[in-house]
Motif scaffolding. Structure first.
Motif, PDB file in Angstrom:
ATOM      1  N   TRP A 129       0.831  -1.198   0.000  1.00  0.00           N
ATOM      2  CA  TRP A 129       0.000   0.000   0.000  1.00  0.00           C
ATOM      3  C   TRP A 129       0.866   1.248   0.000  1.00  0.00           C
ATOM      4  N   PRO A 130       0.418   2.343  -0.602  1.00  0.00           N
ATOM      5  CA  PRO A 130       1.195   3.586  -0.559  1.00  0.00           C
ATOM      6  C   PRO A 130       1.214   4.152   0.854  1.00  0.00           C
ATOM      7  N   ASP A 131       2.260   4.942   1.157  1.00  0.00           N
ATOM      8  CA  ASP A 131       2.317   5.540   2.487  1.00  0.00           C
ATOM      9  C   ASP A 131       1.343   6.707   2.595  1.00  0.00           C
ATOM     10  N   LEU A 132       1.172   7.195   3.805  1.00  0.00           N
ATOM     11  CA  LEU A 132       0.190   8.248   4.063  1.00  0.00           C
ATOM     12  C   LEU A 132       0.526   9.526   3.303  1.00  0.00           C
ATOM     13  N   ARG A 133       1.792   9.858   3.221  1.00  0.00           N
ATOM     14  CA  ARG A 133       2.187  11.087   2.527  1.00  0.00           C
ATOM     15  C   ARG A 133       1.817  11.025   1.051  1.00  0.00           C
ATOM     16  N   THR A 134       2.081   9.898   0.420  1.00  0.00           N
ATOM     17  CA  THR A 134       1.733   9.727  -0.990  1.00  0.00           C
ATOM     18  C   THR A 134       0.224   9.799  -1.188  1.00  0.00           C
ATOM     19  N   THR A 135      -0.509   9.165  -0.287  1.00  0.00           N
ATOM     20  CA  THR A 135      -1.972   9.151  -0.405  1.00  0.00           C
ATOM     21  C   THR A 135      -2.554  10.554  -0.265  1.00  0.00           C
ATOM     22  N   LEU A 136      -2.080  11.315   0.717  1.00  0.00           N
ATOM     23  CA  LEU A 136      -2.582  12.682   0.902  1.00  0.00           C
ATOM     24  C   LEU A 136      -2.219  13.573  -0.282  1.00  0.00           C
ATOM     25  N   ALA A 137      -1.018  13.366  -0.832  1.00  0.00           N
ATOM     26  CA  ALA A 137      -0.611  14.161  -1.999  1.00  0.00           C
ATOM     27  C   ALA A 137      -1.495  13.837  -3.200  1.00  0.00           C
ATOM     28  N   ARG A 138      -1.811  12.580  -3.379  1.00  0.00           N
ATOM     29  CA  ARG A 138      -2.686  12.187  -4.488  1.00  0.00           C
ATOM     30  C   ARG A 138      -4.077  12.796  -4.318  1.00  0.00           C
ATOM     31  N   PHE A 139      -4.574  12.777  -3.087  1.00  0.00           N
ATOM     32  CA  PHE A 139      -5.902  13.336  -2.844  1.00  0.00           C
ATOM     33  C   PHE A 139      -5.922  14.839  -3.134  1.00  0.00           C
ATOM     34  N   GLY A 140      -4.866  15.534  -2.732  1.00  0.00           N
ATOM     35  CA  GLY A 140      -4.786  16.970  -3.002  1.00  0.00           C
ATOM     36  C   GLY A 140      -4.722  17.277  -4.486  1.00  0.00           C
ATOM     37  N   ARG A 141      -3.963  16.476  -5.233  1.00  0.00           N
ATOM     38  CA  ARG A 141      -3.869  16.703  -6.683  1.00  0.00           C
ATOM     39  C   ARG A 141      -5.175  16.345  -7.387  1.00  0.00           C
ATOM     40  N   ALA A 142      -5.933  15.402  -6.806  1.00  0.00           N
ATOM     41  CA  ALA A 142      -7.169  14.958  -7.450  1.00  0.00           C
ATOM     42  C   ALA A 142      -8.343  15.885  -7.164  1.00  0.00           C
ATOM     43  N   LEU A 143      -8.219  16.795  -6.218  1.00  0.00           N
ATOM     44  CA  LEU A 143      -9.348  17.628  -5.816  1.00  0.00           C
ATOM     45  C   LEU A 143      -9.895  18.532  -6.923  1.00  0.00           C
ATOM     46  N   PRO A 144      -9.070  19.328  -7.615  1.00  0.00           N
ATOM     47  CA  PRO A 144      -9.640  20.294  -8.572  1.00  0.00           C
ATOM     48  C   PRO A 144     -10.526  19.650  -9.634  1.00  0.00           C
ATOM     49  N   ALA A 145      -9.966  18.710 -10.388  1.00  0.00           N
ATOM     50  CA  ALA A 145     -10.759  18.054 -11.435  1.00  0.00           C
ATOM     51  C   ALA A 145     -11.779  17.092 -10.841  1.00  0.00           C
ATOM     52  N   GLY A 146     -11.454  16.526  -9.684  1.00  0.00           N
ATOM     53  CA  GLY A 146     -12.356  15.567  -9.067  1.00  0.00           C
ATOM     54  C   GLY A 146     -13.640  16.197  -8.575  1.00  0.00           C
ATOM     55  N   LEU A 147     -13.593  17.454  -8.167  1.00  0.00           N
ATOM     56  CA  LEU A 147     -14.814  18.125  -7.723  1.00  0.00           C
ATOM     57  C   LEU A 147     -15.822  18.231  -8.859  1.00  0.00           C
ATOM     58  N   VAL A 148     -15.329  18.547 -10.053  1.00  0.00           N
ATOM     59  CA  VAL A 148     -16.211  18.637 -11.221  1.00  0.00           C
ATOM     60  C   VAL A 148     -16.783  17.268 -11.550  1.00  0.00           C
ATOM     61  N   ALA A 149     -15.923  16.258 -11.556  1.00  0.00           N
ATOM     62  CA  ALA A 149     -16.384  14.899 -11.841  1.00  0.00           C
ATOM     63  C   ALA A 149     -17.383  14.439 -10.785  1.00  0.00           C
ATOM     64  N   GLY A 150     -17.168  14.853  -9.528  1.00  0.00           N
ATOM     65  CA  GLY A 150     -18.086  14.473  -8.472  1.00  0.00           C
ATOM     66  C   GLY A 150     -19.465  15.076  -8.658  1.00  0.00           C
ATOM     67  N   VAL A 151     -19.501  16.345  -9.068  1.00  0.00           N
ATOM     68  CA  VAL A 151     -20.791  17.006  -9.307  1.00  0.00           C
ATOM     69  C   VAL A 151     -21.554  16.282 -10.417  1.00  0.00           C
ATOM     70  N   VAL A 152     -20.862  15.969 -11.512  1.00  0.00           N
ATOM     71  CA  VAL A 152     -21.506  15.282 -12.632  1.00  0.00           C
ATOM     72  C   VAL A 152     -21.991  13.896 -12.205  1.00  0.00           C
ATOM     73  N   GLY A 153     -21.139  13.157 -11.511  1.00  0.00           N
ATOM     74  CA  GLY A 153     -21.505  11.810 -11.093  1.00  0.00           C
ATOM     75  C   GLY A 153     -22.681  11.791 -10.141  1.00  0.00           C
ATOM     76  N   VAL A 154     -22.670  12.691  -9.154  1.00  0.00           N
ATOM     77  CA  VAL A 154     -23.772  12.746  -8.194  1.00  0.00           C
ATOM     78  C   VAL A 154     -25.066  13.145  -8.882  1.00  0.00           C
ATOM     79  N   ALA A 155     -24.991  14.107  -9.813  1.00  0.00           N
ATOM     80  CA  ALA A 155     -26.197  14.550 -10.526  1.00  0.00           C
ATOM     81  C   ALA A 155     -26.808  13.406 -11.331  1.00  0.00           C
ATOM     82  N   VAL A 156     -25.973  12.657 -12.035  1.00  0.00           N
ATOM     83  CA  VAL A 156     -26.471  11.528 -12.825  1.00  0.00           C
ATOM     84  C   VAL A 156     -27.063  10.455 -11.918  1.00  0.00           C
ATOM     85  N   ALA A 157     -26.370  10.164 -10.810  1.00  0.00           N
ATOM     86  CA  ALA A 157     -26.855   9.131  -9.891  1.00  0.00           C
ATOM     87  C   ALA A 157     -28.199   9.523  -9.277  1.00  0.00           C
TER      88      ALA A 157
END
Length: 210
Positions: free
Chosen positions: A65-93
């Motif tokens: 498994w990746p370490d905590l630092r790598t995981t938090l960094a990935r989550f931070g990088r995924a936030l900007p585009a992921g928020l848009v994808a989340g809105v679309v996904g939740v709306a469709v669901a």
């Protein structure tokens, strides 16, 4: 004349026992809880899924498994585009969920045929979403557009994999309704691992008779 040294026998692969299985099950349960906590604001669902999928991909391909630092960094990088994808996904669901409830309760005309068609469409979209989550996990949790294209390519080239991913999502949803709420996060980790396992399978080539 000097004799050539004998080659050392190849090391036997380490056999897995029940402790390894239990450890994997515990890790997936913890991953599910972490995923659920990160997705509590709802709009962070997509970044949380991308990060968790990347962790599962690391476990399957790198053996750990990746370490905590790598995981938090990935989550931070995924936030900007992921928020848009989340809105679309939740709306469709939400739209599909409202449609299914309306058809099932008879509030919208159409009967069983319309309900069955909507269920099939929902399962197909869920399978495609599952393949997209797997694809973005393979890129470290970034690139939703590229992941969506890769999932579309997989779905068209391997319809069986697409159907299996839809089945995983359907079973996970059904179990999520039936089990107690505290078990839902555990189910999320297992479902994500199942999607990766399904996507990793390749169709068996048929051998033609001579």
């Amino acid at each position: 004349m000097t004799a050539a040294p004998l080659a050392e026998p190849a090391a036997e692969p380490t056999r897995r026992d029940w402790r390894d299985t239990l450890r994997d099950a515990t890790d997936l349960a913890l991953l599910g809880f972490a995923l659920s906590l990160a997705a509590l604001p709802v709009l962070t669902l997509a970044p949380a899924l991308a990060t968790a999928s990347a962790a599962v991909h690391d476990r399957l391909t790198l053996g750990g498994w990746p370490d905590l630092r790598t995981t938090l960094a990935r989550f931070g990088r995924a936030l900007p585009a992921g928020l848009v994808a989340g809105v679309v996904g939740v709306a469709v669901a939400v739209a599909l969920g409202v449609d299914l409830v309306a058809l099932a309760t008879g509030r919208v005309p159409g009967g069983g045929l319309a309900l069955a068609g909507t269920v099939v469409v929902t399962a197909a979209l869920a399978g495609y979403a599952g393949l997209t989550v797997v694809a973005i996990g393979r890129t470290g949790g970034q690139g939703w557009r590229d992941a969506a294209r890769a999932a579309a390519g997989t779905a068209l080239a391997r319809p069986g994999t697409w159907a299996a991913a839809g089945g995983v999502c359907a079973v996970a949803t059904l179990l999520g309704i039936l089990v107690t709420p505290v078990a839902v996060p555990i189910l999320a980790g297992y479902a994500l691992a199942a999607l990766h396992a399904v996507a990793a399978r390749r169709p068996t080539a048929r051998t033609e008779a001579p």
